[in-house]
Write an enzyme that holds these catalytic residues in place. Structure first.
Site, PDB file in Angstrom:
ATOM      1  N   ARG A  26       0.946  -1.083  -0.148  1.00  0.00           N
ATOM      2  CA  ARG A  26       0.004   0.073   0.070  1.00  0.00           C
ATOM      3  C   ARG A  26       0.878   1.208   0.069  1.00  0.00           C
ATOM      4  O   ARG A  26       1.636   1.445   1.001  1.00  0.00           O
ATOM      5  CB  ARG A  26      -0.934   0.047   1.431  1.00  0.00           C
ATOM      6  CG  ARG A  26      -2.125   1.092   0.920  1.00  0.00           C
ATOM      7  CD  ARG A  26      -3.175   1.119   2.047  1.00  0.00           C
ATOM      8  NE  ARG A  26      -4.019  -0.330   1.945  1.00  0.00           N
ATOM      9  CZ  ARG A  26      -4.906  -0.608   2.677  1.00  0.00           C
ATOM     10  NH1 ARG A  26      -5.350   0.152   3.623  1.00  0.00           N
ATOM     11  NH2 ARG A  26      -5.636  -1.852   2.450  1.00  0.00           N
ATOM     12  N   SER A 128      -8.461   0.850  -0.216  1.00  0.00           N
ATOM     13  CA  SER A 128      -9.527   0.823   0.694  1.00  0.00           C
ATOM     14  C   SER A 128      -9.857   2.250   1.061  1.00  0.00           C
ATOM     15  O   SER A 128     -10.525   2.851   0.167  1.00  0.00           O
ATOM     16  CB  SER A 128      -9.200  -0.067   2.183  1.00  0.00           C
ATOM     17  OG  SER A 128     -10.377  -0.196   3.064  1.00  0.00           O
ATOM     18  N   ASP A 285     -16.979   1.530   3.399  1.00  0.00           N
ATOM     19  CA  ASP A 285     -15.805   2.408   2.929  1.00  0.00           C
ATOM     20  C   ASP A 285     -15.830   2.082   1.534  1.00  0.00           C
ATOM     21  O   ASP A 285     -16.718   1.292   0.965  1.00  0.00           O
ATOM     22  CB  ASP A 285     -14.308   2.065   3.768  1.00  0.00           C
ATOM     23  CG  ASP A 285     -14.400   0.445   3.592  1.00  0.00           C
ATOM     24  OD1 ASP A 285     -15.183  -0.198   3.031  1.00  0.00           O
ATOM     25  OD2 ASP A 285     -13.144   0.007   4.102  1.00  0.00           O
ATOM     26  N   ASP A 287     -14.020   0.344  -0.640  1.00  0.00           N
ATOM     27  CA  ASP A 287     -13.810  -0.950  -1.200  1.00  0.00           C
ATOM     28  C   ASP A 287     -14.997  -2.049  -0.616  1.00  0.00           C
ATOM     29  O   ASP A 287     -14.831  -3.314  -0.791  1.00  0.00           O
ATOM     30  CB  ASP A 287     -12.488  -1.787  -1.245  1.00  0.00           C
ATOM     31  CG  ASP A 287     -12.060  -1.867   0.073  1.00  0.00           C
ATOM     32  OD1 ASP A 287     -12.395  -1.234   1.410  1.00  0.00           O
ATOM     33  OD2 ASP A 287     -11.274  -2.872   0.495  1.00  0.00           O
ATOM     34  N   ASP A 289     -15.468  -3.280   2.329  1.00  0.00           N
ATOM     35  CA  ASP A 289     -15.133  -4.578   3.498  1.00  0.00           C
ATOM     36  C   ASP A 289     -15.634  -3.984   4.895  1.00  0.00           C
ATOM     37  O   ASP A 289     -15.404  -4.850   5.688  1.00  0.00           O
ATOM     38  CB  ASP A 289     -13.643  -4.953   3.303  1.00  0.00           C
ATOM     39  CG  ASP A 289     -12.870  -3.840   3.470  1.00  0.00           C
ATOM     40  OD1 ASP A 289     -13.081  -2.929   3.773  1.00  0.00           O
ATOM     41  OD2 ASP A 289     -11.307  -4.290   3.585  1.00  0.00           O
ATOM     42  N   ARG A 290     -15.850  -2.569   5.193  1.00  0.00           N
ATOM     43  CA  ARG A 290     -16.080  -2.052   6.435  1.00  0.00           C
ATOM     44  C   ARG A 290     -17.513  -1.656   6.356  1.00  0.00           C
ATOM     45  O   ARG A 290     -18.075  -1.259   5.224  1.00  0.00           O
ATOM     46  CB  ARG A 290     -15.246  -1.134   6.922  1.00  0.00           C
ATOM     47  CG  ARG A 290     -13.893  -1.566   7.234  1.00  0.00           C
ATOM     48  CD  ARG A 290     -12.970  -0.410   7.623  1.00  0.00           C
ATOM     49  NE  ARG A 290     -11.598  -0.796   8.071  1.00  0.00           N
ATOM     50  CZ  ARG A 290     -10.649  -1.330   7.381  1.00  0.00           C
ATOM     51  NH1 ARG A 290     -10.702  -1.262   6.097  1.00  0.00           N
ATOM     52  NH2 ARG A 290      -9.704  -1.538   8.010  1.00  0.00           N
ATOM     53  N   THR A 364      -3.894  -8.984  15.919  1.00  0.00           N
ATOM     54  CA  THR A 364      -4.647  -7.741  15.068  1.00  0.00           C
ATOM     55  C   THR A 364      -4.699  -7.993  13.790  1.00  0.00           C
ATOM     56  O   THR A 364      -3.729  -8.426  12.999  1.00  0.00           O
ATOM     57  CB  THR A 364      -3.999  -6.358  15.561  1.00  0.00           C
ATOM     58  OG1 THR A 364      -3.897  -6.164  17.001  1.00  0.00           O
ATOM     59  CG2 THR A 364      -4.884  -5.300  15.073  1.00  0.00           C
ATOM     60  N   GLU A 388     -13.293  -6.757  14.423  1.00  0.00           N
ATOM     61  CA  GLU A 388     -12.470  -6.026  14.746  1.00  0.00           C
ATOM     62  C   GLU A 388     -12.822  -4.780  15.038  1.00  0.00           C
ATOM     63  O   GLU A 388     -13.960  -4.282  14.158  1.00  0.00           O
ATOM     64  CB  GLU A 388     -11.052  -5.872  13.829  1.00  0.00           C
ATOM     65  CG  GLU A 388     -11.510  -5.500  12.271  1.00  0.00           C
ATOM     66  CD  GLU A 388     -10.166  -5.370  11.434  1.00  0.00           C
ATOM     67  OE1 GLU A 388      -9.162  -5.734  11.929  1.00  0.00           O
ATOM     68  OE2 GLU A 388     -10.435  -4.872  10.331  1.00  0.00           O
TER      69      GLU A 388
END
Length: 560
Positions: A26, A128, A285, A287, A289-290, A364, A388
């Site tokens: 990234r 993301s 978000d 992309d 995934d959240r 994590t 998470e």
């Protein structure tokens, strides 16, 4: 830059190569080996391909899936689609079948495709919720989860050995005409929507629900996919925030395209909800995934739930749905598992203790939860949920990663069910805490671009009162245990040793005598120092006494 003798800029671009890790890559799009561009994508994919050839004898039979979001950077010519096509070109040049999505997709579609088609690996080109100039290269393994060691180091080594572009790596035109290229878009979209329907338990109620929900995709790719997921659940389509529903790599209406930031990202959603009389807002978000959720309170104000609060709500709901589906006594609760990361709320542990299912805490990041979920599933266990605190939720084992699409549909049904009982999300959260114990948390971060400052700060904690000594108290609250995942120190272990997770990242957890837990760590993908604090009370404990104690502990921890 060369003509202008911009030495500092040249050093940033060419001074050091991007490091490939468990998060893949990234970085900003631009020139040089430290940035995401055509050459670094080719080099990365060549190394990835070479590593796959070592690991899979059937690579040329099974293949790899590649997805991409809508990010683009006109100044450098980079874009997620361009990078995805180059990655496909590299793999096809070596005879590897590639399942390249023909259009933008949510990140969860890549791990879903791996599991659904039985592929060797997958790549998602996305950054993301990072700033608009960034992009990323996220890698999934054959088990459908993100890569973990030793694959990250194996791929990184293979990249270094394959820096010279292969003869056909640049030939995207040829690759796009190859018989090895497949477009899974329509089939996967249909199969995904079909698969998540197994988590729909109140279809008739959904059809008749009068709840009004607003959805924003924050200029990302989520709009059509969340609309389709709602349709799969027979939910009324959510109102879309018009200014944010279409993909726009400039993210023009927000400072940061991250719904985890809360109210600043949801301003337009609040306005639309007030206009339409909606009481709940769902936000993904870019992309997808959240998932973030906000609810209008009786006062007229909006409450944006924290990731930990949503973990409590969704975890409780999914367990109730499991009981409804299986019936009391008809399925073995000893095979039911839920997971969360070590910096997330311990609320699932409290629910598990009372209800009788298993709870596990992982390191994590969803890469650890996804891989652990796969291990448990391979043992015949039923992994219902994982989360998470950074608003990431795995509500279906069909995707072994956080998934904002299925989470949005499941949340929509949850809200509709509660509304039929005249209950709000806020009321339900309070009921959960009253039954299983209040869990009060506060998480945030500080921006820090200076790595030397970060290192000095953590070294001070490790040598607080002399060499190799950690703080014994904070603001008058006694510290009873310390776990340092960077150095491998754990005061709770007989020999004070555990295996360090990563010597290149920082993470220390302090446990307090009053039941509080505080963790401070660096981010693997952003210039942030993150902190996480929580105080857990047993059911029946006096909440406000514990809350005031927690606020004092939290203030002292942050100040110190």
């Amino acid at each position: 830059m060369v003509k202008d003798r911009a030495m500092s800029e040249l050093q940033k671009c060419f001074g050091a190569r991007m490091e490939f890790g468990t998060a893949g890559l990234r970085a900003a799009m631009g020139p040089g080996v430290s940035c995401m561009n055509d050459l670094t994508i080719i080099q990365t994919t060549q190394g990835f391909c070479a590593y796959l050839e070592q690991c899979f004898t059937d690579l040329k039979q099974k293949g790899v899936v590649i997805g991409f979001d809508a990010r683009a950077h006109p100044p450098s010519g980079g874009s997620s689609k361009r990078f995805a096509c180059l990655a496909a070109s590299v793999l096809i040049s070596r005879g590897v079948p590639v399942y390249l999505f023909s259009d933008i997709t949510p990140t969860p579609y890549v791990p879903f495709t791996i599991s659904h088609l039985g592929l060797c690996a997958g790549v998602m080109v996305t950054a993301s919720h990072n700033p608009k100039q960034d992009n990323g290269y996220k890698v999934y393994w054959a088990n459908g989860a993100q890569i973990i060691p030793p694959h990250d180091k194996g791929i990184a080594a293979a990249i270094e050995q394959n820096l010279e572009p292969w003869p056909k790596s640049w030939d995207t035109d040829g690759a796009l005409q190859s018989s090895l290229l497949n477009d899974p878009y329509q089939d996967i979209h249909r199969e995904y929507c079909k698969t998540i329907q197994q988590h729909c338990f109140h279809r008739e109620l959904n059809k008749n629900s009068e709840v009004k929900i607003v959805h924003t995709s924050v200029h990302g790719v989520g709009h059509i996919f969340v609309q389709a997921a709602f349709k799969a659940f027979d939910l009324h389509p959510p109102y879309a925030v018009e200014q944010q529903k279409d993909p726009d790599p400039e993210f023009p209406t927000v400072k940061y395209p991250n719904p985890e930031e809360g109210e600043g990202v949801l301003t337009l959603s609040f306005a639309l909800a007030d206009q339409e009389g909606a009481t709940v807002i769902l936000a993904n978000d870019p992309d997808v995934d959240r998932l973030a959720i906000a609810e209008k309170q009786e006062s007229g104000q909006w409450r944006v739930f924290s990731g930990n609060e949503l973990g409590a709500l969704l975890g409780w709901w999914i367990f109730q749905c499991w009981k409804l589906q299986k019936g009391e006594g008809k399925a073995s609760i000893k095979d039911v598992y839920m997971l969360s990361s070590t910096v997330s709320s311990k609320i699932l542990r409290a629910i598990a203790v009372k209800e009788g299912f298993h709870f596990e805490e992982t390191l994590t990041g969803f890469k650890w939860m996804g891989n652990r979920a796969r291990e448990l599933m391979d043992q015949g266990k039923n992994v219902l949920f994982a989360f998470e605190e950074a608003i990431g939720y795995m509500c279906s084992p069909a995707v072994l990663d956080k998934d904002g699409v299925s989470a949005a549909a499941i949340a929509g049904e949850f809200v509709s069910y509660l509304a039929s009982k005249n209950i709000t999300l806020s009321h339900q959260l309070r009921s959960i805490y009253e039954e299983y114990g209040y869990h009060i948390s506060k998480n945030s971060y500080f921006i820090c671009h200076n790595q030397d400052t970060i290192k000095q700060m953590f070294e001070r904690l490790r040598n607080y009162d002399g060499e190799n000594s950690y703080p014994k108290e904070c603001g008058g609250f006694a510290i009873t245990a310390v776990r340092d995942l960077t150095t491998g120190y754990d005061s709770n272990q007989p020999d004070n040793k555990i295996l360090p997770t990563s010597k290149s990242s920082q993470m220390i957890t302090f446990t307090f005598a009053n039941g509080g837990v505080a963790t401070i760590r660096t981010s693997g993908t952003e210039p942030k120092i993150k902190y996480y604090t929580e105080l857990c009370a047993a059911p029946g404990n006096r909440f406000w006494t514990r809350f005031l104690q927690y606020k004092s502990l939290q203030s002292n921890f942050i100040e110190n």
